[in-house]
Write an enzyme that holds these catalytic residues in place. Structure first.
Site, PDB file in Angstrom:
ATOM      1  N   ALA A   1     -10.696   8.797 -11.117  1.00  0.00           N
ATOM      2  CA  ALA A   1      -9.724   9.897 -11.058  1.00  0.00           C
ATOM      3  C   ALA A   1      -8.266   9.414 -11.005  1.00  0.00           C
ATOM      4  O   ALA A   1      -7.505   9.645 -11.933  1.00  0.00           O
ATOM      5  CB  ALA A   1     -10.042  10.808  -9.876  1.00  0.00           C
TER       6      ALA A   1
ATOM      7  N   ILE B   1       6.786   9.429   4.920  1.00  0.00           N
ATOM      8  CA  ILE B   1       7.077  10.846   4.675  1.00  0.00           C
ATOM      9  C   ILE B   1       8.572  10.975   4.369  1.00  0.00           C
ATOM     10  O   ILE B   1       9.408  10.315   4.990  1.00  0.00           O
ATOM     11  CB  ILE B   1       6.715  11.695   5.929  1.00  0.00           C
ATOM     12  CG1 ILE B   1       5.218  11.597   6.233  1.00  0.00           C
ATOM     13  CG2 ILE B   1       7.170  13.148   5.777  1.00  0.00           C
ATOM     14  CD1 ILE B   1       4.296  12.504   5.438  1.00  0.00           C
ATOM     15  N   LEU B   2       8.896  11.799   3.382  1.00  0.00           N
ATOM     16  CA  LEU B   2      10.302  11.993   2.999  1.00  0.00           C
ATOM     17  C   LEU B   2      10.801  13.326   3.568  1.00  0.00           C
ATOM     18  O   LEU B   2      10.052  14.302   3.615  1.00  0.00           O
ATOM     19  CB  LEU B   2      10.421  11.973   1.473  1.00  0.00           C
ATOM     20  CG  LEU B   2      10.056  10.627   0.833  1.00  0.00           C
ATOM     21  CD1 LEU B   2       9.877  10.769  -0.675  1.00  0.00           C
ATOM     22  CD2 LEU B   2      11.090   9.555   1.155  1.00  0.00           C
TER      23      LEU B   2
ATOM     24  N   GLY C   1      -0.783  -1.379  -4.954  1.00  0.00           N
ATOM     25  CA  GLY C   1      -0.166  -0.979  -6.210  1.00  0.00           C
ATOM     26  C   GLY C   1      -1.105  -0.848  -7.402  1.00  0.00           C
ATOM     27  O   GLY C   1      -0.677  -1.012  -8.548  1.00  0.00           O
TER      28      GLY C   1
ATOM     29  N   ASN D   1       3.187  12.994  -6.514  1.00  0.00           N
ATOM     30  CA  ASN D   1       2.401  12.176  -5.587  1.00  0.00           C
ATOM     31  C   ASN D   1       0.944  12.212  -6.020  1.00  0.00           C
ATOM     32  O   ASN D   1       0.469  13.223  -6.530  1.00  0.00           O
ATOM     33  CB  ASN D   1       2.519  12.732  -4.164  1.00  0.00           C
ATOM     34  CG  ASN D   1       1.724  11.923  -3.161  1.00  0.00           C
ATOM     35  OD1 ASN D   1       1.788  10.685  -3.151  1.00  0.00           O
ATOM     36  ND2 ASN D   1       0.968  12.592  -2.303  1.00  0.00           N
TER      37      ASN D   1
ATOM     38  N   HIS E   1      -2.824  11.881  -4.461  1.00  0.00           N
ATOM     39  CA  HIS E   1      -3.532  11.937  -3.178  1.00  0.00           C
ATOM     40  C   HIS E   1      -5.035  11.803  -3.453  1.00  0.00           C
ATOM     41  O   HIS E   1      -5.565  12.465  -4.355  1.00  0.00           O
ATOM     42  CB  HIS E   1      -3.239  13.257  -2.454  1.00  0.00           C
ATOM     43  CG  HIS E   1      -3.892  13.309  -1.119  1.00  0.00           C
ATOM     44  ND1 HIS E   1      -3.403  12.628  -0.024  1.00  0.00           N
ATOM     45  CD2 HIS E   1      -5.036  13.913  -0.709  1.00  0.00           C
ATOM     46  CE1 HIS E   1      -4.214  12.827   0.999  1.00  0.00           C
ATOM     47  NE2 HIS E   1      -5.213  13.599   0.609  1.00  0.00           N
TER      48      HIS E   1
HETATM   49  C1  GAR Z   1      -4.289   5.430  -3.276  1.00  0.00           C
HETATM   50  O1  GAR Z   1      -5.636   5.736  -3.101  1.00  0.00           O
HETATM   51  C2  GAR Z   1      -3.433   6.681  -3.114  1.00  0.00           C
HETATM   52  O2  GAR Z   1      -4.050   7.832  -3.617  1.00  0.00           O
HETATM   53  C3  GAR Z   1      -3.327   6.739  -1.604  1.00  0.00           C
HETATM   54  O3  GAR Z   1      -3.142   5.413  -1.220  1.00  0.00           O
HETATM   55  C4  GAR Z   1      -3.779   4.532  -2.145  1.00  0.00           C
HETATM   56  C5  GAR Z   1      -2.792   3.497  -2.631  1.00  0.00           C
HETATM   57  O4  GAR Z   1      -3.405   2.513  -3.421  1.00  0.00           O
HETATM   58  N1  GAR Z   1      -2.260   7.605  -1.216  1.00  0.00           N
HETATM   59  C6  GAR Z   1      -2.314   8.404  -0.148  1.00  0.00           C
HETATM   60  O5  GAR Z   1      -3.242   8.427   0.613  1.00  0.00           O
HETATM   61  C7  GAR Z   1      -1.094   9.309   0.043  1.00  0.00           C
HETATM   62  N2  GAR Z   1      -1.354  10.324   1.012  1.00  0.00           N
HETATM   63  P1  GAR Z   1      -2.573   1.612  -4.437  1.00  0.00           P
HETATM   64  O6  GAR Z   1      -1.417   0.973  -3.648  1.00  0.00           O
HETATM   65  O7  GAR Z   1      -3.557   0.571  -4.879  1.00  0.00           O
HETATM   66  O8  GAR Z   1      -2.086   2.479  -5.563  1.00  0.00           O
END
Ligand code: GAR
Length: 202
Positions: free
Chosen positions: A183, A96-97, A15, A111, A113
């Site tokens: 980023a 996935i939704l 998170g 989202n 990514h």
């Molecule tokens: C983040 O790097 C996010 O961009 C990625 O998971 C991580 C979650 O970290 N999401 C994906 O890969 C979606 N395809 P967080 O729980 O610390 O925010």
């Protein structure tokens, strides 16, 4: 006209992106929306602690416990309705939704990514795996993308992107941290404010 867009953040893990959103709300970067609910697909996600500390309601919706994708999505939709949510932000949400779920919130799901879409994205590309793939390929620049969610995984309209340099001796973990710091944690709050502002003008 809405006063503020009511935002739900969907999470599955640590998170840190949720934290960036919470901090951006506290500092006023996000001012057209308010984080009203955190939904986690995992009961032990640290993101739930972050929500609790910020005084935001956090609820668990587990596909494993509910038994099917259908039951999982109807529970998510029930909570979103209960909290009168206008905008959904996927912040490290690893499920996935379905198309019908996405249709219910068309142009209202964002989202983040951790790559420059269309590189290293789509089915199977999530979390550290994305950075492993970028390093394996040998690209010199990667980054992050915030996009609207449509029925194609990572295929919706791009809202913001930012490039991040790959350095010699990067590991997936080091690169993941740099992409987050340079980023993701900037783009996600910025895009959330942009879309919230457009929703309250509707
Ligand atoms: C983040 O790097 C996010 O961009 C990625 O998971 C991580 C979650 O970290 N999401 C994906 O890969 C979606 N395809 P967080 O729980 O610390 O925010």
């Amino acid at each position: 006209m809405l006063k503020k867009a009511r935002i739900a953040v969907l999470v599955s893990g640590g998170g840190t992106n949720l934290q960036a959103l919470i901090d951006a709300q506290a500092s006023g970067i996000i001012h057209s929306g308010e984080i009203s609910l955190v939904l986690s697909s995992k009961a032990d996600a640290y993101a739930l602690e972050r929500a609790k500390k910020a005084g935001i309601d956090g609820l668990v919706v587990s596909k494993k416990d509910l038994g099917s994708q259908e039951a999982f999505e109807s529970q998510l939709l029930a909570y979103l309705k209960q909290y009168d949510i206008d905008l959904i932000v996927l912040a490290g949400f690893m499920s996935i939704l379905s198309e019908s779920f996405i249709k219910a919130y068309e142009n209202r799901i964002l989202n983040v990514h951790p790559s420059l879409i269309p590189s290293f994205c789509g089915q199977g590309f999530y979390g550290l795996r994305v950075h492993e793939a970028a390093l394996e390929y040998g690209v010199k620049v990667t980054g992050a993308t915030v996009h609207f969610v449509n029925e194609i995984p990572d295929g919706g309209k791009i809202i913001l992107q930012k490039a991040v340099a790959i350095e010699e001796n990067d590991t997936p973990e080091i690169l993941q941290k740099r992409v987050m710091e340079q980023a993701e944690w900037l783009l996600l709050p910025k895009a959330t404010e942009m879309v919230s502002a457009s929703l309250i003008k509707e």
